[in-house]
Design an enzyme around this catalytic site. Structure first.
Site, short mmCIF file in Angstrom:
data_model
loop_
_atom_site.label_atom_id
_atom_site.label_comp_id
_atom_site.label_asym_id
_atom_site.label_seq_id
_atom_site.Cartn_x
_atom_site.Cartn_y
_atom_site.Cartn_z
N LYS A 173 39.63 27.74 32.23
CA LYS A 173 39.22 28.52 31.06
C LYS A 173 38.02 29.41 31.37
O LYS A 173 37.98 30.59 31.02
CB LYS A 173 38.89 27.57 29.90
CG LYS A 173 38.50 28.24 28.59
CD LYS A 173 37.01 28.35 28.38
CE LYS A 173 36.36 27.00 28.18
NZ LYS A 173 34.89 27.14 27.86
N LYS A 212 26.43 31.46 32.22
CA LYS A 212 27.33 30.30 32.37
C LYS A 212 28.60 30.68 33.11
O LYS A 212 29.12 29.91 33.92
CB LYS A 212 27.65 29.71 31.00
CG LYS A 212 28.59 28.50 31.05
CD LYS A 212 28.01 27.35 31.86
CE LYS A 212 29.01 26.20 32.01
NZ LYS A 212 29.24 25.44 30.78
N SER A 238 30.88 27.11 25.88
CA SER A 238 31.03 28.16 26.89
C SER A 238 32.14 29.10 26.43
O SER A 238 33.32 28.75 26.49
CB SER A 238 31.39 27.54 28.25
OG SER A 238 30.37 26.69 28.70
#
Length: 300
Positions: free
Chosen positions: A244, A175, A100
């Site tokens: 993140k 995502k 990701s």
């Protein structure tokens, strides 16, 4: 006769990479593996994978190269380090990135691969470690239809659904959206359970009470029992990963001149966890942002 399976390489043997690779081996693939920390490859090597000495050697021995690493910088390093992926890429090879990472960087990496005659598919996943172990991941893909066709056999033992959402980089955008929803959901679950605890109800009953209703979700069914039991051991995902991804969402929002106030607040709250040294802990610990001490009634 059935068509021979392509040789696969895989880099990144963390929480998600390990079960993904095990399922690929169980499906009969020849699998070459490399990890920055070599000891993480030992279990898979004992299970039948071929451990190699460098990313370049992965490329030399594999038609399709899978990545599942921590962040954008890690992919960048794999491509451009000495004895890295890029210098070894050959025409016709395909990189599929399960990591990701940033959409813009993904498009740049794909262009570097194309200059070598190779192709790139970004294929970040949702479903967590359990989904990877059971082959029940949801994979959101960016890339050409022809490249996705090449990956059907690879994705089959890994996923319950595979969705192409556009060209290269699109999977990463999807995502980010997934993680915005998951992160905000996790924080509201923690907030709700802390309020329920303070009100004196049997909070361990809430996952069953909400099951099948509009409030139900996989994060609820995973997090709520751990929160109710104050069981944070052996995390399968971490606050660090969610933070993140929220930072990726903030970067994308700036690029597209879009407001994301809920995700911005979620990032601020998770940053509070970071200041308390809880980045590597289970998102169930987010409840501690809301729980009150009995003596003062103030949040911890």
């Amino acid at each position: 006769m059935s068509e021979a399976l392509p040789s696969l390489g895989f880099i990144g043997l963390g929480l998600m990479g390990q079960p993904i690779c095990k399922r690929l081996l169980d499906a009969g693939f020849q699998l070459n593996i490399w990890n920055r920390t070599p000891t993480k490859a030992e279990k898979l090597a004992a299970y039948g994978a071929q451990q190699v000495s460098s990313p370049a050697e992965i490329v030399k021995n594999s038609e399709i190269i899978g990545l599942c690493v921590t962040d954008t910088a890690s992919v960048q390093h794999l491509l451009n380090q000495p004895d890295g992926l890029l210098e070894a890429l050959q025409p016709g090879q395909l990189i599929v990135d399960f990591s990701s990472i940033a959409p813009l960087a993904t498009r740049q990496f794909a262009e570097q691969a194309r200059k070598r005659g190779a192709d790139w598919v970004d294929a970040p996943v949702s479903g967590g470690v359990q989904g990877a172990e059971l082959g029940q991941l949801a994979i959101m893909c960016g890339g050409s239809p022809s490249s996705l066709d090449r990956l059907q056999g690879v994705f089959s033992p890994l996923a319950r659904q595979v969705t192409r959402v556009g060209e290269v980089g699109s999977g990463q955008v999807a995502k980010i959206g997934n993680q915005m929803l998951v992160s905000c959901n996790a924080l509201v679950i923690a907030e709700m359970l802390a309020l329920a605890e303070a009100s004196g109800i049997e909070v361990e009953q809430l996952p069953a009470a909400f099951a099948g209703g509009f409030a139900d979700s996989l994060p609820l069914q995973i997090l709520a029992p751990r929160i109710a039991a104050k069981d944070y051991a052996n995390p399968k995902w971490t606050v660090k990963t969610l933070l993140k991804d929220l930072q990726l969402a903030a970067d994308l929002a700036r690029q597209e001149d879009q407001a994301t106030p809920m995700s911005h607040l979620a990032a601020q709250l998770m940053q509070m966890q970071a200041t308390q040294g809880r980045l590597e802990e289970d998102p169930a610990t987010l409840v501690e942002l809301y729980r009150q001490t009995p003596q003062t009634g103030k949040s911890k």
